[in-house]
Design an enzyme around this catalytic site. Structure first.
Site, PDB file in Angstrom:
ATOM      1  N   LYS A 110       0.300 -12.340   4.637  1.00 40.28           N
ATOM      2  CA  LYS A 110      -0.715 -11.030   5.588  1.00 40.28           C
ATOM      3  C   LYS A 110       0.405 -10.609   5.628  1.00 40.28           C
ATOM      4  O   LYS A 110       0.305  -9.059   5.395  1.00 40.28           O
ATOM      5  CB  LYS A 110      -0.870 -12.202   6.508  1.00 40.28           C
ATOM      6  CG  LYS A 110      -2.165 -12.740   6.679  1.00 40.28           C
ATOM      7  CD  LYS A 110      -2.512 -13.390   7.701  1.00 40.28           C
ATOM      8  CE  LYS A 110      -1.936 -14.326   8.521  1.00 40.28           C
ATOM      9  NZ  LYS A 110      -1.412 -15.227   8.165  1.00 40.28           N
ATOM     10  N   ARG A 153      -8.355 -15.688  15.308  1.00 37.32           N
ATOM     11  CA  ARG A 153      -8.000 -16.676  14.573  1.00 37.32           C
ATOM     12  C   ARG A 153      -9.067 -17.990  14.896  1.00 37.32           C
ATOM     13  O   ARG A 153      -9.145 -19.468  14.445  1.00 37.32           O
ATOM     14  CB  ARG A 153      -6.323 -17.500  14.955  1.00 37.32           C
ATOM     15  CG  ARG A 153      -5.596 -17.181  13.946  1.00 37.32           C
ATOM     16  CD  ARG A 153      -3.886 -18.214  14.692  1.00 37.32           C
ATOM     17  NE  ARG A 153      -2.815 -17.795  13.270  1.00 37.32           N
ATOM     18  CZ  ARG A 153      -2.299 -16.980  12.996  1.00 37.32           C
ATOM     19  NH1 ARG A 153      -2.084 -16.284  13.501  1.00 37.32           N
ATOM     20  NH2 ARG A 153      -1.686 -17.840  12.335  1.00 37.32           N
ATOM     21  N   ARG A 191      10.708 -20.069   3.135  1.00 37.24           N
ATOM     22  CA  ARG A 191      11.484 -19.306   4.239  1.00 37.24           C
ATOM     23  C   ARG A 191      12.108 -19.543   5.243  1.00 37.24           C
ATOM     24  O   ARG A 191      13.215 -18.448   6.022  1.00 37.24           O
ATOM     25  CB  ARG A 191      10.054 -17.884   4.700  1.00 37.24           C
ATOM     26  CG  ARG A 191      10.915 -17.072   5.725  1.00 37.24           C
ATOM     27  CD  ARG A 191       8.917 -15.892   6.374  1.00 37.24           C
ATOM     28  NE  ARG A 191       8.345 -16.838   6.704  1.00 37.24           N
ATOM     29  CZ  ARG A 191       6.992 -17.037   7.035  1.00 37.24           C
ATOM     30  NH1 ARG A 191       6.513 -15.329   7.112  1.00 37.24           N
ATOM     31  NH2 ARG A 191       5.894 -17.726   8.064  1.00 37.24           N
ATOM     32  N   ARG A 236      12.963 -19.204  10.666  1.00 38.02           N
ATOM     33  CA  ARG A 236      11.955 -19.230  11.535  1.00 38.02           C
ATOM     34  C   ARG A 236      11.379 -20.912  12.002  1.00 38.02           C
ATOM     35  O   ARG A 236      11.799 -21.441  10.559  1.00 38.02           O
ATOM     36  CB  ARG A 236      10.790 -18.591  11.097  1.00 38.02           C
ATOM     37  CG  ARG A 236       9.845 -17.925  11.649  1.00 38.02           C
ATOM     38  CD  ARG A 236       8.795 -17.497  11.029  1.00 38.02           C
ATOM     39  NE  ARG A 236       7.428 -18.143  11.470  1.00 38.02           N
ATOM     40  CZ  ARG A 236       6.555 -16.993  11.486  1.00 38.02           C
ATOM     41  NH1 ARG A 236       6.296 -16.341  10.462  1.00 38.02           N
ATOM     42  NH2 ARG A 236       4.927 -17.639  11.740  1.00 38.02           N
ATOM     43  N   ARG A 253       0.048 -27.027  11.224  1.00 40.47           N
ATOM     44  CA  ARG A 253      -0.088 -24.867  11.519  1.00 40.47           C
ATOM     45  C   ARG A 253      -1.227 -25.073   9.787  1.00 40.47           C
ATOM     46  O   ARG A 253      -2.759 -24.417  10.316  1.00 40.47           O
ATOM     47  CB  ARG A 253       0.879 -24.024  10.968  1.00 40.47           C
ATOM     48  CG  ARG A 253       2.104 -23.340  11.741  1.00 40.47           C
ATOM     49  CD  ARG A 253       2.988 -23.314  11.470  1.00 40.47           C
ATOM     50  NE  ARG A 253       2.815 -21.717  10.754  1.00 40.47           N
ATOM     51  CZ  ARG A 253       3.839 -21.932   9.971  1.00 40.47           C
ATOM     52  NH1 ARG A 253       4.888 -22.040   9.618  1.00 40.47           N
ATOM     53  NH2 ARG A 253       3.566 -20.516   8.745  1.00 40.47           N
TER      54      ARG A 253
HETATM   55  P1  AP5 Z   1       4.097 -13.503   4.905  1.00 46.59           P
HETATM   56  O1  AP5 Z   1       3.930 -11.986   4.625  1.00 46.59           O
HETATM   57  O2  AP5 Z   1       4.903 -13.993   5.933  1.00 46.59           O
HETATM   58  O3  AP5 Z   1       3.101 -14.704   5.194  1.00 46.59           O
HETATM   59  P2  AP5 Z   1       1.737 -14.885   5.799  1.00 46.59           P
HETATM   60  O4  AP5 Z   1       0.516 -14.719   6.268  1.00 46.59           O
HETATM   61  O5  AP5 Z   1       2.151 -13.086   7.090  1.00 46.59           O
HETATM   62  O6  AP5 Z   1       2.448 -15.771   7.156  1.00 46.59           O
HETATM   63  P3  AP5 Z   1       2.475 -16.389   8.019  1.00 46.59           P
HETATM   64  O7  AP5 Z   1       3.855 -17.299   8.036  1.00 46.59           O
HETATM   65  O8  AP5 Z   1       3.831 -15.220   8.807  1.00 46.59           O
HETATM   66  O9  AP5 Z   1       1.438 -17.054   9.382  1.00 46.59           O
HETATM   67  P4  AP5 Z   1       1.051 -17.604  10.226  1.00 46.59           P
HETATM   68  O10 AP5 Z   1      -0.434 -17.117  10.377  1.00 46.59           O
HETATM   69  O11 AP5 Z   1       1.417 -18.886  10.244  1.00 46.59           O
HETATM   70  O12 AP5 Z   1       2.102 -17.002  11.178  1.00 46.59           O
HETATM   71  P5  AP5 Z   1       1.982 -15.789  12.417  1.00 46.59           P
HETATM   72  O13 AP5 Z   1       3.623 -14.776  12.762  1.00 46.59           O
HETATM   73  O14 AP5 Z   1       0.677 -15.203  12.776  1.00 46.59           O
HETATM   74  O15 AP5 Z   1       4.692 -14.691   3.831  1.00 46.59           O
HETATM   75  C1  AP5 Z   1       5.038 -16.001   3.674  1.00 46.59           C
HETATM   76  C2  AP5 Z   1       6.327 -16.117   2.905  1.00 46.59           C
HETATM   77  O16 AP5 Z   1       5.510 -15.370   1.220  1.00 46.59           O
HETATM   78  C3  AP5 Z   1       6.967 -14.314   2.772  1.00 46.59           C
HETATM   79  O17 AP5 Z   1       8.380 -15.238   3.075  1.00 46.59           O
HETATM   80  C4  AP5 Z   1       6.762 -13.597   1.821  1.00 46.59           C
HETATM   81  O18 AP5 Z   1       8.421 -13.279   1.154  1.00 46.59           O
HETATM   82  C5  AP5 Z   1       6.392 -14.876   0.709  1.00 46.59           C
HETATM   83  N1  AP5 Z   1       5.167 -14.068  -0.112  1.00 46.59           N
HETATM   84  C6  AP5 Z   1       4.760 -13.588   0.275  1.00 46.59           C
HETATM   85  N2  AP5 Z   1       3.915 -12.819  -1.276  1.00 46.59           N
HETATM   86  C7  AP5 Z   1       3.957 -13.818  -2.105  1.00 46.59           C
HETATM   87  C8  AP5 Z   1       3.641 -13.558  -3.436  1.00 46.59           C
HETATM   88  N3  AP5 Z   1       2.394 -12.786  -3.881  1.00 46.59           N
HETATM   89  N4  AP5 Z   1       4.191 -14.105  -4.321  1.00 46.59           N
HETATM   90  C9  AP5 Z   1       5.611 -14.825  -3.644  1.00 46.59           C
HETATM   91  N5  AP5 Z   1       5.842 -14.959  -2.719  1.00 46.59           N
HETATM   92  C10 AP5 Z   1       5.234 -14.572  -1.644  1.00 46.59           C
HETATM   93  O19 AP5 Z   1       1.880 -16.909  13.875  1.00 46.59           O
HETATM   94  C11 AP5 Z   1       2.850 -17.681  13.913  1.00 46.59           C
HETATM   95  C12 AP5 Z   1       1.830 -18.658  15.128  1.00 46.59           C
HETATM   96  O20 AP5 Z   1       1.937 -17.794  16.337  1.00 46.59           O
HETATM   97  C13 AP5 Z   1       0.643 -19.382  14.696  1.00 46.59           C
HETATM   98  O21 AP5 Z   1       1.373 -20.687  14.061  1.00 46.59           O
HETATM   99  C14 AP5 Z   1       0.299 -19.287  16.638  1.00 46.59           C
HETATM  100  O22 AP5 Z   1       0.955 -20.435  17.203  1.00 46.59           O
HETATM  101  C15 AP5 Z   1       1.186 -18.551  17.142  1.00 46.59           C
HETATM  102  N6  AP5 Z   1      -0.214 -18.010  17.232  1.00 46.59           N
HETATM  103  C16 AP5 Z   1      -0.239 -16.147  16.474  1.00 46.59           C
HETATM  104  N7  AP5 Z   1      -1.358 -15.723  16.371  1.00 46.59           N
HETATM  105  C17 AP5 Z   1      -2.119 -15.922  17.316  1.00 46.59           C
HETATM  106  C18 AP5 Z   1      -3.492 -16.333  17.620  1.00 46.59           C
HETATM  107  N8  AP5 Z   1      -4.408 -15.489  17.272  1.00 46.59           N
HETATM  108  N9  AP5 Z   1      -3.959 -17.008  18.278  1.00 46.59           N
HETATM  109  C19 AP5 Z   1      -3.414 -17.820  18.550  1.00 46.59           C
HETATM  110  N10 AP5 Z   1      -1.860 -18.548  18.101  1.00 46.59           N
HETATM  111  C20 AP5 Z   1      -1.411 -17.598  17.554  1.00 46.59           C
END
Ligand code: AP5
Length: 189
Positions: free
Chosen positions: A14, A89, A128, A134, A145
């Site tokens: 994402k 979410r 990562r 992280r 998660r």
């Molecule tokens: P990346 O692009 O970072 O993926 P992502 O989907 O953004 O993953 P996140 O781990 O950031 O998402 P998440 O939903 O768990 O965390 P968030 O920060 O939103 O890519 C991941 C890795 O893969 C990178 O190293 C990248 O380089 C690699 N990659 C990408 N594309 C690739 C490809 N095609 N091939 C190979 N490698 C690739 O949330 C964190 C926490 O915050 C949550 O757990 C929760 O506690 C809280 N939170 C956030 N939003 C809310 C909400 N709306 N409600 C409640 N709690 C929330």
């Protein structure tokens, strides 16, 4: 107005694809994960609360998260559109977003669901975690998660199908190839 919800399990890409979308379409990016991590880094009260949930792989409660989103969204009044990354979410968050947009006479333009197999998600996030340190990218928290994703977040797929906004994207492949698929969808709306 181009309002995109970018959706998918943890590690589905994402954040990676959002950066490209922002650059190409000139819209703003709201990543709720980034917002929360900035609060943690700055040592705010909100950050302290958020850290407790994030470290456990749990979601921040809806009421708090919706207030945070509303206040960030308020800063983008003259925007060409917004990509919502990590929000909604839960169904309650999706309903709140719909209401927030409706107050501006807008709606979600499209929901892009990046689908990636679970073993690949695990591989990406472990890597990562090693590279960036992280805190929630360790095997135990990643499993939590993913469980939370399946129970609380995945129901949004049917919700957005009901809204006729759902678009499936194969999230496995090169970052450029996936971005090209996203552009085809976005250019068609
Ligand atoms: P990346 O692009 O970072 O993926 P992502 O989907 O953004 O993953 P996140 O781990 O950031 O998402 P998440 O939903 O768990 O965390 P968030 O920060 O939103 O890519 C991941 C890795 O893969 C990178 O190293 C990248 O380089 C690699 N990659 C990408 N594309 C690739 C490809 N095609 N091939 C190979 N490698 C690739 O949330 C964190 C926490 O915050 C949550 O757990 C929760 O506690 C809280 N939170 C956030 N939003 C809310 C909400 N709306 N409600 C409640 N709690 C929330």
């Amino acid at each position: 107005m181009l309002n995109i919800v970018i959706f998918g399990a943890p590690g589905s890409g994402k954040g990676t694809q959002s950066e490209r979308i922002v650059e190409k379409y000139g819209i703003n990016h709201i990543s709720t994960g980034d917002v929360l991590r900035a609060e943690i880094k700055n040592g705010t009260e909100l950050g302290k609360t958020a850290k407790g949930y994030i470290d456990q792989g749990q979601l921040i409660p809806d009421e708090l998260m919706i207030d945070i989103l509303a206040s960030v969204f308020d800063g983008f009044k003259d925007s060409k559109g917004v990509i919502f990354d990590g929000f909604p979410r839960t169904i309650a968050q999706a309903e709140a977003l719909k209401k927030m947009l409706a107050e501006r006479g807008q709606d979600v333009s499209v929901m892009l669901d990046l689908e990636v197999p679970e073993d690949e998600l695990m591989t990406r996030l472990i890597k990562r975690g090693k590279d960036s340190g992280r805190a929630d990218d360790n095997e135990e928290t990643i499993k939590k998660r993913l469980t939370v994703y399946h129970s609380q977040t995945a129901p949004l797929i049917d919700w957005y199908k009901g809204e006729k906004k759902y678009q499936h994207i194969n999230g496995l492949g090169t970052m450029d190839g996936i971005f090209a698929d996203i552009c085809k969808v976005v250019d068609s709306i």
